[in-house]
Write a protein that holds these residues in place. Sequence first.
Motif, mmCIF file in Angstrom:
data_model
loop_
_atom_site.group_PDB
_atom_site.id
_atom_site.type_symbol
_atom_site.label_atom_id
_atom_site.label_comp_id
_atom_site.label_asym_id
_atom_site.label_seq_id
_atom_site.Cartn_x
_atom_site.Cartn_y
_atom_site.Cartn_z
ATOM 1 N N TRP A 278 -19.519 -3.179 -12.678
ATOM 2 C CA TRP A 278 -18.601 -4.191 -12.168
ATOM 3 C C TRP A 278 -19.417 -5.027 -11.197
ATOM 4 O O TRP A 278 -20.087 -4.485 -10.320
ATOM 5 C CB TRP A 278 -17.420 -3.549 -11.428
ATOM 6 C CG TRP A 278 -16.539 -2.732 -12.313
ATOM 7 C CD1 TRP A 278 -16.493 -1.373 -12.380
ATOM 8 C CD2 TRP A 278 -15.583 -3.219 -13.254
ATOM 9 N NE1 TRP A 278 -15.564 -0.983 -13.312
ATOM 10 C CE2 TRP A 278 -14.987 -2.104 -13.866
ATOM 11 C CE3 TRP A 278 -15.167 -4.489 -13.647
ATOM 12 C CZ2 TRP A 278 -14.000 -2.219 -14.841
ATOM 13 C CZ3 TRP A 278 -14.190 -4.604 -14.612
ATOM 14 C CH2 TRP A 278 -13.610 -3.483 -15.196
ATOM 15 N N ALA B 65 -18.633 -7.212 -8.672
ATOM 16 C CA ALA B 65 -18.215 -7.104 -7.261
ATOM 17 C C ALA B 65 -16.714 -6.840 -7.242
ATOM 18 O O ALA B 65 -15.914 -7.731 -6.974
ATOM 19 C CB ALA B 65 -18.558 -8.378 -6.495
ATOM 20 N N TYR B 66 -16.330 -5.595 -7.542
ATOM 21 C CA TYR B 66 -14.912 -5.314 -7.738
ATOM 22 C C TYR B 66 -14.057 -5.378 -6.476
ATOM 23 O O TYR B 66 -12.860 -5.162 -6.536
ATOM 24 C CB TYR B 66 -14.670 -4.019 -8.497
ATOM 25 C CG TYR B 66 -15.315 -2.754 -7.953
ATOM 26 C CD1 TYR B 66 -15.155 -2.344 -6.647
ATOM 27 C CD2 TYR B 66 -16.078 -1.961 -8.797
ATOM 28 C CE1 TYR B 66 -15.737 -1.187 -6.190
ATOM 29 C CE2 TYR B 66 -16.657 -0.792 -8.345
ATOM 30 C CZ TYR B 66 -16.475 -0.409 -7.046
ATOM 31 O OH TYR B 66 -17.048 0.751 -6.594
ATOM 32 N N GLY B 67 -14.635 -5.766 -5.375
ATOM 33 C CA GLY B 67 -13.846 -6.023 -4.178
ATOM 34 C C GLY B 67 -13.056 -7.322 -4.282
ATOM 35 O O GLY B 67 -12.051 -7.505 -3.597
ATOM 36 N N PHE B 68 -13.497 -8.237 -5.171
ATOM 37 C CA PHE B 68 -12.766 -9.498 -5.324
ATOM 38 C C PHE B 68 -12.744 -10.041 -6.753
ATOM 39 O O PHE B 68 -12.031 -10.989 -7.036
ATOM 40 C CB PHE B 68 -13.332 -10.577 -4.386
ATOM 41 C CG PHE B 68 -14.697 -11.066 -4.774
ATOM 42 C CD1 PHE B 68 -14.841 -12.150 -5.625
ATOM 43 C CD2 PHE B 68 -15.828 -10.440 -4.288
ATOM 44 C CE1 PHE B 68 -16.105 -12.593 -5.988
ATOM 45 C CE2 PHE B 68 -17.091 -10.885 -4.642
ATOM 46 C CZ PHE B 68 -17.221 -11.965 -5.500
ATOM 47 N N THR B 69 -13.527 -9.445 -7.671
ATOM 48 C CA THR B 69 -13.505 -9.939 -9.049
ATOM 49 C C THR B 69 -13.444 -8.781 -10.039
ATOM 50 O O THR B 69 -13.917 -7.679 -9.745
ATOM 51 C CB THR B 69 -14.733 -10.829 -9.356
ATOM 52 O OG1 THR B 69 -14.610 -11.356 -10.686
ATOM 53 C CG2 THR B 69 -16.036 -10.077 -9.240
ATOM 54 N N ASN B 70 -12.836 -9.047 -11.190
ATOM 55 C CA ASN B 70 -12.719 -8.023 -12.229
ATOM 56 C C ASN B 70 -13.778 -8.191 -13.314
ATOM 57 O O ASN B 70 -13.621 -7.680 -14.411
ATOM 58 C CB ASN B 70 -11.321 -8.054 -12.854
ATOM 59 C CG ASN B 70 -11.055 -9.343 -13.615
ATOM 60 O OD1 ASN B 70 -11.834 -10.287 -13.570
ATOM 61 N ND2 ASN B 70 -9.937 -9.389 -14.311
ATOM 62 N N ARG C 80 0.841 -1.197 0.000
ATOM 63 C CA ARG C 80 0.000 0.000 0.000
ATOM 64 C C ARG C 80 0.875 1.246 0.000
ATOM 65 O O ARG C 80 2.067 1.176 0.303
ATOM 66 C CB ARG C 80 -0.917 -0.018 1.218
ATOM 67 C CG ARG C 80 -1.938 -1.146 1.158
ATOM 68 C CD ARG C 80 -2.762 -1.254 2.439
ATOM 69 N NE ARG C 80 -3.672 -2.384 2.363
ATOM 70 C CZ ARG C 80 -3.348 -3.639 2.667
ATOM 71 N NH1 ARG C 80 -2.127 -3.934 3.090
ATOM 72 N NH2 ARG C 80 -4.241 -4.601 2.561
ATOM 73 N N TYR D 49 -3.886 -9.669 -2.026
ATOM 74 C CA TYR D 49 -5.193 -9.590 -2.668
ATOM 75 C C TYR D 49 -5.456 -10.892 -3.392
ATOM 76 O O TYR D 49 -4.610 -11.374 -4.147
ATOM 77 C CB TYR D 49 -5.260 -8.451 -3.696
ATOM 78 C CG TYR D 49 -5.916 -7.201 -3.173
ATOM 79 C CD1 TYR D 49 -7.288 -7.113 -3.051
ATOM 80 C CD2 TYR D 49 -5.158 -6.104 -2.795
ATOM 81 C CE1 TYR D 49 -7.899 -5.974 -2.560
ATOM 82 C CE2 TYR D 49 -5.748 -4.954 -2.312
ATOM 83 C CZ TYR D 49 -7.117 -4.899 -2.199
ATOM 84 O OH TYR D 49 -7.713 -3.768 -1.716
#
Length: 183
Positions: free
Chosen positions: A108, A110-115, A26, A34
Amino acid sequence: MSIRTLSSREIYRNPWMKLREDQIERSNGTPGIYGVVEKDVSAIVIPIEGETIYLIEQFRYTIQQRCLELPQGGWETSDVDPEELARGELREETGLVASSMIHLGETWIAYGFTNQKQHVWLATGLTHAGTDPDPEEHDLELHTATVAEFEEMLVNGTIQDNCTLAAWAMYRLWKERQKESGK
């Protein structure tokens, strides 16, 4: 960028998805990991004729429940035309063919875990042509509802699919703008 990728490795792959794990840093120097699910583009279709909307019910393994939702899916290929994909999913899942397809936008999933990106389409001028489901879609059931009944299902929790809810919100905004512009 606020996050820098230090390394990336594929953990798992099947015909529908790929899972990778990225070692990251970060902007404040804190390291992390990730997990990213990579999936090809998908489409969700709002098949509506007058006050009737067509829905699909199917078993969703991840939550071990049968779910009611708008027709949606992907073809496990990165170079598919979004409208061709939407028309194909509509036909596969509902047996419907649309004379008009209007692209309402993209989301998108669920852009917290998928693209995975999903194209949202409005399908009208519907005719029945027979279903052509994938082997994974052996248990699909076609349902119809009035728009009022459908919206009540969104409000009362009968339909909990975020893609269906997002697509409907996009449609309602598009429809409102159509009214304002006099179309």
